[in-house]
Design a protein around this motif. Structure first.
Motif, PDB file in Angstrom:
ATOM      1  N   TYR A   1      -6.829   2.292  -9.282  1.00 47.26           N
ATOM      2  CA  TYR A   1      -7.657   3.583  -8.821  1.00 47.26           C
ATOM      3  C   TYR A   1      -7.981   4.058  -7.373  1.00 47.26           C
ATOM      4  N   HIS A   2      -7.987   4.818  -6.652  1.00 50.72           N
ATOM      5  CA  HIS A   2      -8.295   4.367  -5.302  1.00 50.72           C
ATOM      6  C   HIS A   2      -9.624   5.278  -4.903  1.00 50.72           C
TER       7      HIS A   2
ATOM      8  N   GLY B   1       1.021  -1.215  -0.510  1.00 47.29           N
ATOM      9  CA  GLY B   1       0.018  -0.150   0.156  1.00 47.29           C
ATOM     10  C   GLY B   1       0.856   1.541  -0.378  1.00 47.29           C
TER      11      GLY B   1
ATOM     12  N   ASP C   1       8.916  -3.837  -8.205  1.00 50.58           N
ATOM     13  CA  ASP C   1       8.178  -3.280  -7.328  1.00 50.58           C
ATOM     14  C   ASP C   1       7.512  -5.278  -6.584  1.00 50.58           C
TER      15      ASP C   1
ATOM     16  N   ALA D   1       6.900   8.941   1.336  1.00 48.73           N
ATOM     17  CA  ALA D   1       5.450   8.752   0.041  1.00 48.73           C
ATOM     18  C   ALA D   1       4.484   9.041   0.689  1.00 48.73           C
TER      19      ALA D   1
ATOM     20  N   TYR E   1      -8.553   9.240  -3.325  1.00 47.28           N
ATOM     21  CA  TYR E   1      -7.154   9.383  -3.806  1.00 47.28           C
ATOM     22  C   TYR E   1      -6.974   9.503  -5.829  1.00 47.28           C
ATOM     23  N   LYS E   2      -7.366   8.839  -5.812  1.00 45.95           N
ATOM     24  CA  LYS E   2      -7.439   8.827  -7.941  1.00 45.95           C
ATOM     25  C   LYS E   2      -8.589   7.831  -7.522  1.00 45.95           C
TER      26      LYS E   2
ATOM     27  N   THR F   1       1.159   1.671  -8.380  1.00 45.84           N
ATOM     28  CA  THR F   1       1.288   3.411  -8.618  1.00 45.84           C
ATOM     29  C   THR F   1       2.166   4.213  -9.477  1.00 45.84           C
TER      30      THR F   1
ATOM     31  N   ILE G   1       0.029  11.709  -5.022  1.00 44.93           N
ATOM     32  CA  ILE G   1       1.171  11.088  -5.637  1.00 44.93           C
ATOM     33  C   ILE G   1       1.816  11.710  -6.156  1.00 44.93           C
TER      34      ILE G   1
HETATM   35  P1  ADP Z   1       1.973  -0.948  -3.156  1.00 42.30           P
HETATM   36  O1  ADP Z   1       1.723  -1.118  -4.373  1.00 42.30           O
HETATM   37  O2  ADP Z   1       2.978  -0.523  -2.520  1.00 42.30           O
HETATM   38  O3  ADP Z   1       0.816  -2.223  -2.141  1.00 42.30           O
HETATM   39  P2  ADP Z   1       0.000   1.398  -5.005  1.00 42.30           P
HETATM   40  O4  ADP Z   1       0.779   1.309  -5.477  1.00 42.30           O
HETATM   41  O5  ADP Z   1      -1.079  -0.403  -5.195  1.00 42.30           O
HETATM   42  O6  ADP Z   1       0.391   0.203  -3.830  1.00 42.30           O
HETATM   43  O7  ADP Z   1      -1.055   1.912  -4.032  1.00 42.30           O
HETATM   44  C1  ADP Z   1      -1.978   1.486  -3.196  1.00 42.30           C
HETATM   45  C2  ADP Z   1      -3.598   2.446  -3.178  1.00 42.30           C
HETATM   46  O8  ADP Z   1      -2.931   3.633  -2.428  1.00 42.30           O
HETATM   47  C3  ADP Z   1      -3.777   2.149  -4.451  1.00 42.30           C
HETATM   48  O9  ADP Z   1      -5.209   2.362  -4.796  1.00 42.30           O
HETATM   49  C4  ADP Z   1      -3.444   3.735  -5.368  1.00 42.30           C
HETATM   50  O10 ADP Z   1      -4.507   4.254  -5.952  1.00 42.30           O
HETATM   51  C5  ADP Z   1      -3.427   4.980  -3.882  1.00 42.30           C
HETATM   52  N1  ADP Z   1      -2.370   5.474  -3.431  1.00 42.30           N
HETATM   53  C6  ADP Z   1      -0.706   4.404  -4.426  1.00 42.30           C
HETATM   54  N2  ADP Z   1       0.286   6.399  -3.774  1.00 42.30           N
HETATM   55  C7  ADP Z   1      -0.676   7.618  -3.254  1.00 42.30           C
HETATM   56  C8  ADP Z   1      -0.180   8.365  -2.681  1.00 42.30           C
HETATM   57  N3  ADP Z   1       1.105   9.440  -2.524  1.00 42.30           N
HETATM   58  N4  ADP Z   1      -1.094   9.206  -1.897  1.00 42.30           N
HETATM   59  C9  ADP Z   1      -2.480   8.707  -1.796  1.00 42.30           C
HETATM   60  N5  ADP Z   1      -2.951   8.035  -2.437  1.00 42.30           N
HETATM   61  C10 ADP Z   1      -2.259   6.393  -2.824  1.00 42.30           C
END
Ligand code: ADP
Ligand code: AMP
Length: 236
Positions: A142-143, A15, A89, A203, A146-147, A20, A207
């Motif tokens: 997506y989120h 997370g 990753d 971090a 946040y996205k 991303t 994003i």
């Molecule tokens: P990981 O690959 O480290 O498990 P992800 O890239 O899948 O994490 O990100 C987890 C979630 O958080 C996704 O839904 C993404 O859109 C959101 N996210 C990623 N970076 C940020 C950020 N800097 N701020 C807020 N939300 C973020």
């Protein structure tokens, strides 16, 4: 000697934003994102031998065996497209995996150029995971807050209107993944610090701000590797 194939690692808990940010770096610099989580999910979907062995472990939020993951990574990183450079990753996650990666790159005359630790607190991590979903067709992430897609209900990249959530993004499994991270993976920061290739990135920012910090770190590595490659072409 500079690596011919830039190899950059994104470290950080589930997370943190590794996927991303890796996708954005892939688009920006033409590097190839190598996510062992994605490779394993694909193996599970295909029900290959590795996929069958990994499925229950992933559902439980534990780490898949080193042998399986190293074999999958080894096969993927040996594909010709990876010569453009890779962003790892979700790999390595254990000391054994880190040593296997070092050996694998060394055999090719390459090395880890930079390991970037994405730093977030546990609360943000849980918040990010609980709102995460992806496009069912192209995998764009997506989120809920946040996205969000630019047009409600349709993927920005491919227009698909179907989305999905990961089976392991539930409260119980997330807790176990976090335990596995602290037990097995967090110490890798030290491994790369000792190698002199560690960088830290805050971090907790949004994003695009995190992406800006990462580009500042990655740009010189890519430029340097391209310079080496051109020099090799000329002398060949
Ligand atoms: P990981 O690959 O480290 O498990 P992800 O890239 O899948 O994490 O990100 C987890 C979630 O958080 C996704 O839904 C993404 O859109 C959101 N996210 C990623 N970076 C940020 C950020 N800097 N701020 C807020 N939300 C973020
Ligand atoms: P991720 O997509 O990186 O969050 O990974 C999802 C799940 O896949 C993890 O919880 C593990 O079960 C498994 N996995 C992914 N990468 C690795 C790895 N390098 N080593 C062991 N297990 C992994």
């Amino acid at each position: 000697m500079t690596s011919r194939m830039p190899a950059i690692i994104l470290l950080g808990p589930p997370g943190a934003g590794k996927g991303t940010q890796a996708k954005k770096l892939e688009d920006r610099f033409g590097l190839v994102q190598l996510s062992t989580g994605d490779l394993l999910r694909d193996a599970v979907a295909r029900q290959s031998d590795a996929g069958k062995a990994a499925q229950a472990v992933m559902e439980a939020g534990e780490l898949v065996g080193d042998d399986i993951v190293i074999a999958i990574l080894n096969e993927r990183i040996s594909a010709p497209d990876c010569l453009a450079g890779v962003i790892l990753d979700g790999f390595p996650r254990t000391t054994l995996q880190a040593e296997a990666l070092d050996a694998l790159l060394r055999e090719r005359g390459d090395r880890v150029d930079c390991a970037i630790s994405l730093e977030v607190d546990d609360e943000a991590m849980i918040d990010r995971i609980s709102g995460r979903y992806t496009c069912d067709r192209c995998g764009e992430g997506y989120h809920e807050r946040y996205k969000r897609p630019l047009k409600d209900g349709a993927c920005d990249k491919c227009g698909c209107q179907k989305f999905r959530r990961r089976a392991d993004d539930n409260a119980d499994t997330v807790r176990r993944r976090l335990v596995a991270y602290h037990a097995e993976t967090a110490d890798l920061v030290e491994h790369y610090d000792e190698m002199g290739v560690l960088a830290h990135v805050d971090a907790m920012q949004d994003i695009d701000s995190v992406q800006g910090l990462l580009r500042d770190l990655v740009q010189p590595l890519v430029t340097e590797a391209l310079g080496t490659r051109e020099a090799m072409d000329v002398s060949a």
